[in-house]
Motif scaffolding. Structure first.
Motif, PDB file in Angstrom:
ATOM      1  N   VAL A 259       0.825  -1.204   0.000  1.00 51.97           N
ATOM      2  CA  VAL A 259       0.000   0.000   0.000  1.00 51.97           C
ATOM      3  C   VAL A 259       0.862   1.259   0.000  1.00 51.97           C
ATOM      4  O   VAL A 259       0.591   2.220  -0.730  1.00 51.97           O
ATOM      5  CB  VAL A 259      -0.953   0.004   1.218  1.00 51.97           C
ATOM      6  CG1 VAL A 259      -1.665   1.341   1.347  1.00 51.97           C
ATOM      7  CG2 VAL A 259      -1.960  -1.130   1.096  1.00 51.97           C
ATOM      8  N   THR A 260       1.912   1.252   0.799  1.00 47.40           N
ATOM      9  CA  THR A 260       2.785   2.423   0.905  1.00 47.40           C
ATOM     10  C   THR A 260       3.396   2.789  -0.433  1.00 47.40           C
ATOM     11  O   THR A 260       3.448   3.971  -0.809  1.00 47.40           O
ATOM     12  CB  THR A 260       3.893   2.165   1.933  1.00 47.40           C
ATOM     13  OG1 THR A 260       3.303   1.916   3.213  1.00 47.40           O
ATOM     14  CG2 THR A 260       4.826   3.365   2.053  1.00 47.40           C
ATOM     15  N   ALA A 261       3.840   1.798  -1.193  1.00 45.39           N
ATOM     16  CA  ALA A 261       4.461   2.054  -2.496  1.00 45.39           C
ATOM     17  C   ALA A 261       3.475   2.705  -3.454  1.00 45.39           C
ATOM     18  O   ALA A 261       3.811   3.675  -4.147  1.00 45.39           O
ATOM     19  CB  ALA A 261       4.987   0.753  -3.089  1.00 45.39           C
ATOM     20  N   LYS A 262       2.252   2.217  -3.495  1.00 44.74           N
ATOM     21  CA  LYS A 262       1.245   2.789  -4.384  1.00 44.74           C
ATOM     22  C   LYS A 262       0.883   4.207  -3.949  1.00 44.74           C
ATOM     23  O   LYS A 262       0.664   5.099  -4.781  1.00 44.74           O
ATOM     24  CB  LYS A 262      -0.001   1.901  -4.428  1.00 44.74           C
ATOM     25  CG  LYS A 262       0.219   0.597  -5.174  1.00 44.74           C
ATOM     26  CD  LYS A 262      -1.055  -0.215  -5.270  1.00 44.74           C
ATOM     27  CE  LYS A 262      -0.828  -1.517  -6.026  1.00 44.74           C
ATOM     28  NZ  LYS A 262      -0.502  -1.292  -7.441  1.00 44.74           N
ATOM     29  N   GLN A 265       3.444   6.610  -5.081  1.00 47.71           N
ATOM     30  CA  GLN A 265       3.363   6.801  -6.530  1.00 47.71           C
ATOM     31  C   GLN A 265       2.147   7.624  -6.943  1.00 47.71           C
ATOM     32  O   GLN A 265       1.959   7.917  -8.121  1.00 47.71           O
ATOM     33  CB  GLN A 265       3.311   5.441  -7.227  1.00 47.71           C
ATOM     34  CG  GLN A 265       4.565   4.598  -7.075  1.00 47.71           C
ATOM     35  CD  GLN A 265       4.336   3.143  -7.454  1.00 47.71           C
ATOM     36  OE1 GLN A 265       3.336   2.802  -8.086  1.00 47.71           O
ATOM     37  NE2 GLN A 265       5.250   2.271  -7.058  1.00 47.71           N
ATOM     38  N   GLY A 266       1.331   8.010  -5.971  1.00 48.13           N
ATOM     39  CA  GLY A 266       0.127   8.776  -6.277  1.00 48.13           C
ATOM     40  C   GLY A 266      -1.021   7.925  -6.777  1.00 48.13           C
ATOM     41  O   GLY A 266      -2.019   8.435  -7.268  1.00 48.13           O
ATOM     42  N   LYS A 267      -0.901   6.600  -6.624  1.00 53.51           N
ATOM     43  CA  LYS A 267      -1.964   5.692  -7.041  1.00 53.51           C
ATOM     44  C   LYS A 267      -2.882   5.446  -5.847  1.00 53.51           C
ATOM     45  O   LYS A 267      -2.705   4.487  -5.090  1.00 53.51           O
ATOM     46  CB  LYS A 267      -1.365   4.384  -7.550  1.00 53.51           C
ATOM     47  CG  LYS A 267      -0.533   4.554  -8.823  1.00 53.51           C
ATOM     48  CD  LYS A 267       0.015   3.211  -9.313  1.00 53.51           C
ATOM     49  CE  LYS A 267       0.786   3.377 -10.606  1.00 53.51           C
ATOM     50  NZ  LYS A 267       1.318   2.088 -11.105  1.00 53.51           N
ATOM     51  N   LEU A 268      -3.862   6.336  -5.678  1.00 57.86           N
ATOM     52  CA  LEU A 268      -4.674   6.345  -4.471  1.00 57.86           C
ATOM     53  C   LEU A 268      -6.020   5.655  -4.625  1.00 57.86           C
ATOM     54  O   LEU A 268      -6.806   5.611  -3.689  1.00 57.86           O
ATOM     55  CB  LEU A 268      -4.893   7.794  -4.019  1.00 57.86           C
ATOM     56  CG  LEU A 268      -3.622   8.641  -3.866  1.00 57.86           C
ATOM     57  CD1 LEU A 268      -3.982  10.037  -3.393  1.00 57.86           C
ATOM     58  CD2 LEU A 268      -2.626   7.976  -2.911  1.00 57.86           C
ATOM     59  N   GLY A 269      -6.308   5.140  -5.814  1.00 56.03           N
ATOM     60  CA  GLY A 269      -7.589   4.484  -6.027  1.00 56.03           C
ATOM     61  C   GLY A 269      -8.445   5.222  -7.030  1.00 56.03           C
ATOM     62  O   GLY A 269      -7.941   5.858  -7.961  1.00 56.03           O
ATOM     63  N   MET A 270      -9.747   5.173  -6.841  1.00 52.72           N
ATOM     64  CA  MET A 270     -10.681   5.774  -7.796  1.00 52.72           C
ATOM     65  C   MET A 270     -10.453   7.272  -7.959  1.00 52.72           C
ATOM     66  O   MET A 270     -10.613   7.822  -9.047  1.00 52.72           O
ATOM     67  CB  MET A 270     -12.124   5.495  -7.357  1.00 52.72           C
ATOM     68  CG  MET A 270     -12.499   4.026  -7.420  1.00 52.72           C
ATOM     69  SD  MET A 270     -14.144   3.649  -6.764  1.00 52.72           S
ATOM     70  CE  MET A 270     -15.182   4.287  -8.064  1.00 52.72           C
ATOM     71  N   LYS A 271     -10.058   7.937  -6.878  1.00 51.22           N
ATOM     72  CA  LYS A 271      -9.892   9.393  -6.921  1.00 51.22           C
ATOM     73  C   LYS A 271      -8.768   9.834  -7.861  1.00 51.22           C
ATOM     74  O   LYS A 271      -8.744  10.984  -8.305  1.00 51.22           O
ATOM     75  CB  LYS A 271      -9.658   9.952  -5.518  1.00 51.22           C
ATOM     76  CG  LYS A 271      -8.344   9.536  -4.895  1.00 51.22           C
ATOM     77  CD  LYS A 271      -8.141  10.199  -3.527  1.00 51.22           C
ATOM     78  CE  LYS A 271      -9.028   9.604  -2.468  1.00 51.22           C
ATOM     79  NZ  LYS A 271      -8.722  10.155  -1.119  1.00 51.22           N
ATOM     80  N   GLY A 273      -7.761   7.663 -10.537  1.00 46.86           N
ATOM     81  CA  GLY A 273      -7.837   6.864 -11.750  1.00 46.86           C
ATOM     82  C   GLY A 273      -7.097   5.542 -11.665  1.00 46.86           C
ATOM     83  O   GLY A 273      -7.011   4.808 -12.648  1.00 46.86           O
ATOM     84  N   GLY A 274      -6.547   5.234 -10.516  1.00 45.34           N
ATOM     85  CA  GLY A 274      -5.849   3.967 -10.365  1.00 45.34           C
ATOM     86  C   GLY A 274      -5.292   3.789  -8.970  1.00 45.34           C
ATOM     87  O   GLY A 274      -4.853   4.754  -8.339  1.00 45.34           O
ATOM     88  N   GLY A 275      -5.343   2.575  -8.483  1.00 43.35           N
ATOM     89  CA  GLY A 275      -4.778   2.224  -7.182  1.00 43.35           C
ATOM     90  C   GLY A 275      -4.375   0.766  -7.266  1.00 43.35           C
ATOM     91  O   GLY A 275      -3.403   0.417  -7.920  1.00 43.35           O
ATOM     92  N   ILE A 276      -5.146  -0.101  -6.671  1.00 46.88           N
ATOM     93  CA  ILE A 276      -4.952  -1.532  -6.843  1.00 46.88           C
ATOM     94  C   ILE A 276      -5.471  -1.949  -8.224  1.00 46.88           C
ATOM     95  O   ILE A 276      -4.894  -2.774  -8.911  1.00 46.88           O
ATOM     96  CB  ILE A 276      -5.661  -2.299  -5.716  1.00 46.88           C
ATOM     97  CG1 ILE A 276      -4.980  -1.979  -4.371  1.00 46.88           C
ATOM     98  CG2 ILE A 276      -5.644  -3.808  -5.975  1.00 46.88           C
ATOM     99  CD1 ILE A 276      -5.721  -2.471  -3.164  1.00 46.88           C
ATOM    100  N   PHE A 277      -6.576  -1.319  -8.629  1.00 43.29           N
ATOM    101  CA  PHE A 277      -7.135  -1.519  -9.960  1.00 43.29           C
ATOM    102  C   PHE A 277      -7.058  -0.195 -10.733  1.00 43.29           C
ATOM    103  O   PHE A 277      -6.814   0.863 -10.151  1.00 43.29           O
ATOM    104  CB  PHE A 277      -8.593  -1.972  -9.864  1.00 43.29           C
ATOM    105  CG  PHE A 277      -8.792  -3.224  -9.039  1.00 43.29           C
ATOM    106  CD1 PHE A 277      -8.411  -4.465  -9.535  1.00 43.29           C
ATOM    107  CD2 PHE A 277      -9.350  -3.165  -7.770  1.00 43.29           C
ATOM    108  CE1 PHE A 277      -8.578  -5.619  -8.784  1.00 43.29           C
ATOM    109  CE2 PHE A 277      -9.533  -4.309  -7.012  1.00 43.29           C
ATOM    110  CZ  PHE A 277      -9.138  -5.543  -7.518  1.00 43.29           C
ATOM    111  N   ASP A 278      -7.277  -0.247 -12.057  1.00 40.97           N
ATOM    112  CA  ASP A 278      -7.269   0.948 -12.892  1.00 40.97           C
ATOM    113  C   ASP A 278      -8.702   1.364 -13.226  1.00 40.97           C
ATOM    114  O   ASP A 278      -9.589   0.514 -13.368  1.00 40.97           O
ATOM    115  CB  ASP A 278      -6.499   0.696 -14.195  1.00 40.97           C
ATOM    116  CG  ASP A 278      -5.012   0.488 -13.950  1.00 40.97           C
ATOM    117  OD1 ASP A 278      -4.469   1.162 -13.052  1.00 40.97           O
ATOM    118  OD2 ASP A 278      -4.408  -0.359 -14.637  1.00 40.97           O
TER     119      ASP A 278
END
Length: 304
Positions: A259-262, A265-271, A273-278
């Motif tokens: 979770v920390t790596a994402k 990287q600014g990959k926070l989820g739906m907000k 446009g991408g997190g664990i999924f795109d």
């Protein structure tokens, strides 16, 4: 009570405001971010439509307005709900501004996800009327609200808050000890910790884990609560399995690197446009509509 104020119009605020208005409250809202204030009406409308689909009775005197200042929003309020960022100093500053404006008998509630109410009370002048009112997301659909008295909360405030939750058609759950995270999030984060750990270890893919949990324990827990489930399965079974399985469960006290790596990287989820999924904007809209439809159907099926 007839007038409520909701301070903070991010993820939770519009749904909270719509629920209160549906119950007949005159609701005044505010957010320090002008952009959130501008978007608020769309959020109110979406939540109101869902409440209609749920068949929640509508009291025609209810209304929602967006104020340009916090002072304007809380003036004359019987109930003020703080719903700002999860930072203690920010919340205390908002509480101080609220208590300096509202009438003496106004209840001031926090929708904090886990900051102990006692800590908020330590920074205000009128702690007896401060209480936790923790809604679950999405607040206009999930009918459970945790009621959390702090160390200095007047019992009359607790009783009044319990009555308010019942009045708006939700289920009040009294939290007897003001522990961090209260109950819902302590249970949720315990589950999330194990789920993230299993994905990080390569035991299972994220999509498969969601299927496993949603159609396994999630399906059961919607009907049979954890304590009732223990009785249904048998305490002897729990005793036997927990005696070896508890030793294998994740016990880390930090946040998983997955979770920390994402996050870094600014990959926070739906907000974003991408997190664990795109996600594409179209997919986000479709997911939100589909999930709301399913949650409405489940709540109707459960008769709440």
């Amino acid at each position: 009570m007839s007038k409520a104020a909701v301070i903070g119009l991010g993820t939770m605020g519009p749904g909270i405001a719509a629920t209160l208005a549906r119950a007949g409250y005159t609701v005044s809202t505010f957010d320090a971010d002008a952009g959130q204030r501008a978007k608020a009406k769309a959020g109110f409308d979406i939540a109101t439509t869902v409440l209609g689909a749920l068949g929640v009775p509508e009291k025609p005197q209810g209304s929602i307005t967006v104020a340009e200042t916090l002072v304007e929003a809380v003036a004359g309020a019987d109930l003020a709900i703080e719903n700002v960022s999860e930072k203690l100093d920010v919340k205390i500053a908002v509480f101080r501004e609220i208590e300096a404006t509202v009438p003496k008998d106004c209840i001031i509630a926090s929708d904090t996800s886990g900051i102990p109410i006692t800590k908020i009370q330590e920074g205000v002048a009128t702690p007896a009327r401060v209480i936790g009112m923790h809604w679950s997301n999405p607040p206009h659909i999930i009918p459970m609200i945790e009621v959390i008295p702090g160390a200095q909360t007047d019992p009359k405030t607790t009783a009044a808050m319990t009555a308010i939750v019942k009045e708006i058609g939700h289920l009040p759950v009294l939290i007897k000890k003001d522990v961090p995270g209260f109950v819902e999030n302590r249970v949720l984060y315990s589950i999330m910790r194990e789920c993230v750990d299993l994905v990080e270890q390569g035991v299972i893919e994220p999509e498969a884990l969601d299927t496993c949990v949603s159609w396994g324990i999630g399906y059961k827990l919607a009907v049979v609560g954890p304590m009732a489930l223990l009785d249904m399965a048998g305490l002897d079974i729990y005793q036997a399995v927990s005696s070896y399985l508890n030793q294998e469960l994740c016990t880390r006290s930090d946040t998983a690197g997955y979770v920390t790596a994402k996050t870094q990287q600014g990959k926070l989820g739906m907000k974003t446009g991408g997190g664990i999924f795109d996600y594409t904007p179209e997919k986000i809209d479709a997911l939100r509509a589909d999930r709301a439809k399913k949650l409405v159907a489940v709540r109707k099926a459960l008769g709440v």
